[in-house]
Scaffold this active site. Structure first.
Site, mmCIF file in Angstrom:
data_model
loop_
_atom_site.group_PDB
_atom_site.id
_atom_site.type_symbol
_atom_site.label_atom_id
_atom_site.label_comp_id
_atom_site.label_asym_id
_atom_site.label_seq_id
_atom_site.Cartn_x
_atom_site.Cartn_y
_atom_site.Cartn_z
ATOM 1 C CE LYS A 1 -117.610 -18.256 21.946
ATOM 2 N NZ LYS A 1 -116.935 -19.209 22.841
ATOM 3 C CG ASP B 1 -117.304 -19.974 26.227
ATOM 4 O OD1 ASP B 1 -117.211 -18.851 25.694
ATOM 5 O OD2 ASP B 1 -116.366 -20.763 26.282
ATOM 6 C CG ASP C 1 -132.156 -12.140 25.215
ATOM 7 O OD1 ASP C 1 -132.851 -11.995 26.216
ATOM 8 O OD2 ASP C 1 -132.600 -12.523 24.118
#
Ligand code: NAP
Length: 413
Positions: A226, A280, A304
């Site tokens: 990210k 995303d 995760d």
């Protein structure tokens, strides 16, 4: 019946050689933790599958000498500790281990026994292969397009994070420091969290992912991050990944930019493509274009989410195996929890633990035995012989108990 002691005498230790490869004797001692809740049910079923496969594959020349070690509720009852030092010592000494699920103690001094085990043994890579077995109920239209291996960093990011609660003296002190000394603008009624990600920690995870891709002839490694928002943690993970790929694996890898520039957009067959995707967008990619992704290298928290989301795409955690791997030791484990309401009913699906054993055997270089199990498990599911969890989503399935499922797999070898 041979006693446990005399069986252990026959066993030998696995050792890590100077180049990092394992030297596995013919009768390695392997510690196991049966686990809490349904752990003993699935362990009893799975261990028969492992022993059966090794026996058939090597005609009695090889065998595993199992050594029970304790963790979780059983350890607490027997030794007064959720994770006794002897367990950690044994796994460090015998190098390869396998475990069932463990209850997370409430107020037991550990945030999680699993996390403590990973940290104490420095098992820095959480490896999760995600592959579809024909017949498993899946929410995807083409689940067969999914064949990925997730390498998730297992020691840093939020696992090594710090948090301060809103309204505490410590929290107020951190906010005061950040606002006054670091030019930040943080509201006073904020909770604060810190997530460290180091060059060392990121690179060793990415190195393992790239090496795996090369050794297993995988087409690509995707660095998922990210970094558009968290530039100096997640963004640095991406930068360190490219840097490592170009310095340590220059002959074997190409980046997307290089492929576009020098190879007309077509990756040469003998190269591994190293690319990156923002987390995303990547969650969309694995739903819409899963066949374009093979090995994923991810930081802890995003990894995760991704590991469990991918497991759902191929039928859920009941069939998703996992391994926690470091440079010195490795612990393979079922990825689901203890499902305590089904404990001692011989009911739940042992596939996750069985497939974790498949990973373990591959890790040991016992590929013949691992292939036998994978093939037989796949055949059993294709014949619609399954435990309750799959049966409730399949038409015309034969529901079997946990132990019967293991028998079917053994019979199919
Ligand atoms: P869970 O044990 O994974 O169970 C949740 C539900 O998932 C079960 O009720 C069952 O669904 C299904 N399920 C889980 N394992 C299954 C299997 N082998 N076969 C078929 N269905 C299975 O999650 P939880 O109830 O949240 O957690 C229970 C305990 O396990 C907690 O203490 C938690 O901290 C711990 N935990 C440990 C690990 C680990 O050791 N690696 C991982 C996760 C959680 P249905 O009821 O719909 O049939």
């Amino acid at each position: 019946m041979q006693s446990v002691q005399s069986k252990l005498k026959k066993g030998q230790k696995i050792v890590v050689q100077k180049n990092g490869d394992l030297k596995v004797p013919e009768h390695p001692i392997i510690p196991f933790i049966e686990g809490d809740g349904t752990g003993p049910d699935i362990w009893k079923a799975a261990v028969r599958v492992f022993d059966g496969a090794v026996e058939i594959a090597y005609g009695g020349q090889r065998s595993i000498v199992w050594k029970e070690v304790y963790a979780g509720e059983k350890a607490n009852k027997l030794c007064g500790s959720w994770l006794p030092d002897d367990t950690v010592k044994d796994i460090a000494e015998y190098i390869v281990a396998i475990k069932g699920p463990l209850t997370t103690p409430v107020g037991g001094g550990f945030r999680s026994v699993n996390v403590a085990l990973r940290q104490k043994l420095d098992l820095y890579a959480c490896v999760r292969p995600v592959k579809y077995f024909e017949g498993v109920p899946s929410p995807m239209k083409r689940p067969q397009d999914i064949d990925m291996v997730v390498f998730r960093e297992n020691t840093e990011d939020v696992y090594a994070g710090y948090e301060w609660q809103v309204g505490t003296k410590e929290g107020a002190k951190v906010i005061d420091f950040l606002n006054k000394k670091m030019g930040c603008q943080i509201r006073e009624d904020s909770g604060i969290g810190i997530k460290p990600m180091s060059e060392f920690g990121s690179k060793r995870l990415i190195r393992r992912a790239i090496r795996y891709a090369i050794d297993h002839r995988r087409s690509s490694v995707t660095l998922v991050h990210k970094g558009n928002i968290m530039k100096y943690t997640e963004g640095a993970f991406k930068e360190w990944g490219y840097e490592l790929a170009k310095t340590e694996f220059r002959e074997q890898v190409l980046t997307e930019a290089e492929v576009a520039e020098k190879y007309g957009g077509v990756v040469p067959k003998d190269k591994v493509l190293v690319k990156d995707r923002i987390a995303d967008a990547m969650f969309q990619q694995v739903l819409l274009r899963p066949s374009e992704y093979s090995v994923l290298a991810m930081p802890n928290l995003n990894g995760d989410y991704m590991s469990d989301a991918l497991a759902a795409q191929i039928g859920g955690l009941g069939i998703a195996p996992g391994g926690n791997i470091g440079d010195k030791a490795a612990v393979f484990e079922a990825t689901h929890g203890t499902a305590p309401k089904y404990a001692n009913q011989d009911k739940v699906n042992p596939s996750s633990l069985i497939l974790s054993g498949v990973m373990m055997l591959e890790h040991m270089g016992w590929g013949e035995a691992s292939a036998l199990i994978e093939g037989a498990l796949s055949k059993t599911i294709k014949r619609k012989i399954v435990t309750y969890d799959f049966a409730r989503q399949m038409e015309g399935a034969t529901v079997v108990k946990c132990s019967d499922f293991a028998d079917e797999v053994i019979g199919g070898m």
